[in-house]
Design an enzyme around this catalytic site. Structure first.
Site, short mmCIF file in Angstrom:
data_model
loop_
_atom_site.label_atom_id
_atom_site.label_comp_id
_atom_site.label_asym_id
_atom_site.label_seq_id
_atom_site.Cartn_x
_atom_site.Cartn_y
_atom_site.Cartn_z
N LYS A 102 9.98 -16.36 33.27
CA LYS A 102 8.81 -15.56 33.67
C LYS A 102 7.88 -16.39 34.56
O LYS A 102 7.36 -15.90 35.57
CB LYS A 102 8.07 -15.07 32.41
CG LYS A 102 8.86 -14.00 31.66
CD LYS A 102 8.31 -13.69 30.27
CE LYS A 102 9.23 -12.71 29.55
NZ LYS A 102 8.82 -12.40 28.18
N ASP B 142 2.49 -6.42 28.49
CA ASP B 142 3.71 -6.10 27.74
C ASP B 142 3.70 -4.65 27.22
O ASP B 142 4.73 -4.13 26.82
CB ASP B 142 3.85 -7.03 26.53
CG ASP B 142 4.92 -8.09 26.73
OD1 ASP B 142 5.89 -7.82 27.46
OD2 ASP B 142 4.79 -9.17 26.13
N GLN C 6 4.63 -14.29 23.87
CA GLN C 6 6.08 -14.25 23.69
C GLN C 6 6.41 -14.03 22.22
O GLN C 6 5.87 -14.69 21.34
CB GLN C 6 6.70 -15.58 24.21
CG GLN C 6 8.21 -15.59 24.23
CD GLN C 6 8.81 -14.59 25.22
OE1 GLN C 6 8.20 -14.24 26.22
NE2 GLN C 6 10.00 -14.11 24.94
N1 GUN Z 1 10.69 -11.58 23.36
C1 GUN Z 1 11.86 -11.08 23.81
N2 GUN Z 1 11.62 -10.18 24.81
C2 GUN Z 1 10.29 -10.15 24.98
C3 GUN Z 1 9.43 -9.42 25.86
O1 GUN Z 1 9.85 -8.61 26.70
N3 GUN Z 1 8.11 -9.66 25.73
C4 GUN Z 1 7.62 -10.53 24.82
N4 GUN Z 1 6.31 -10.69 24.75
N5 GUN Z 1 8.37 -11.21 23.98
C5 GUN Z 1 9.70 -11.02 24.07
#
Ligand code: GUN
Length: 281
Positions: free
Chosen positions: A51, A118, A95
């Site tokens: 990311k 998110d 995350q």
């Molecule tokens: N953990 C696995 N996929 C994701 C996601 O798309 N967003 C977040 N915040 N955590 C994750």
């Protein structure tokens, strides 16, 4: 059979985002995304690095907070509150998963709804459920973009989603329902999963179980979307047995190179949406 090429589409989306970021910068605005990682889960670390790199590629300023896994919930909440108030931070991503001693719901609710890139805050989940979305799960949004890009109509289609999680299954179901698809959400307690998949026009699997869906299970010319992602030695695999499913499917996402890159592109898209919201409020 056509491959739904998320890698190429995500690059196209990112090119557009790059231009938008440049335009913001010309006006003195630097889009900023804060990413919080608690602990040292290797998969989470990998995702967070991906990311951050994507932000760099399009010129979004990313602020990484790596916090120790022993951090108290209160301390984590205070970090979020500071980011909520920071005007340089347009989007906040926490995350997941969080360590067990931390209440995930409590933490996600602390994120300012206008920075919730998110889409996991109950306000944003609620807006999606009402059919009036603001921020939506990046994975679900990425799948919708892929379907749209390949002109795959969802209205009136029978869709089976395998996996009812908050990150993908539930928001995916709501997005599709909002587009007038008929949606069944299956999970670990679903009886006769095989029968349900057998009649589906579109199958979306978000479980993380290698080989869960094979060619015997799907309808001829079904659209198959694989959200599962698992490391097997040095290979990354999905839920779908590509070899047996692809000759029968009309469209299929590969793993890697399907949904994964679209999720990241949608995170950047949502970050720019947060910038735009910050300017209109
Ligand atoms: N953990 C696995 N996929 C994701 C996601 O798309 N967003 C977040 N915040 N955590 C994750």
């Amino acid at each position: 059979m056509t491959i739904l090429d998320g890698k190429t589409l995500s690059q196209e989306v990112m090119e557009d985002i790059k231009v938008e970021v440049l335009n913001y910068k010309k006006n003195g605005i630097v889009p900023g995304l804060a990413v919080i990682l608690v602990g040292d889960n290797p998969a989470s670390l990998l995702y967070v690095n991906m990311k951050t790199k994507a932000c760099e590629r399009v010129g979004i300023y990313s602020i990484n907070h790596r916090l120790p896994k022993e951090i108290t919930e209160e301390k984590l909440l205070s970090v979020i509150r500071i980011l909520n108030e920071n005007p340089m931070v347009h989007g906040i991503l926490i995350q997941l998963p969080l360590p067990e001693h931390i209440d995930e719901n409590r933490v996600l609710e602390e994120v300012a709804t206008c920075k919730d890139v998110d889409g996991f805050h109950p306000y944003n989940m609620g807006r999606l459920a009402r059919g009036n979305p603001c921020f939506t799960s990046c994975t679900a949004l990425g799948i919708m973009k892929l379907l749209e890009a390949y002109s795959i109509e969802v209205k009136g289609k029978d869709v089976v989603i395998v996996g009812a999680g908050n990150m993908t299954g539930k928001p995916m179901a709501l997005l599709l329902l909002n587009q007038n698809a008929t949606v069944q959400v299956c999970h670990i307690f679903t009886a006769n999963l095989r029968d349900k998949i057998a009649t589906a026009d579109i199958v979306i699997s978000a479980v993380g179980k290698n080989g869960l869906i094979n060619g015997d299970m799907i309808k001829e010319r079904a659209v198959v979307i694989d959200v599962g992602i698992k490391k097997m030695g040095d290979r990354v695999v999905g839920d779908v047995d590509f070899e047996s499913v692809s000759p029968k499917a009309s469209f299929i996402t590969p793993v890697p190179g399907g949904v994964g890159p679209m999720t990241i592109a949608m995170l950047l898209h949502n970050t720019l949406k947060a910038v735009s919201l910050s300017l209109s409020s």
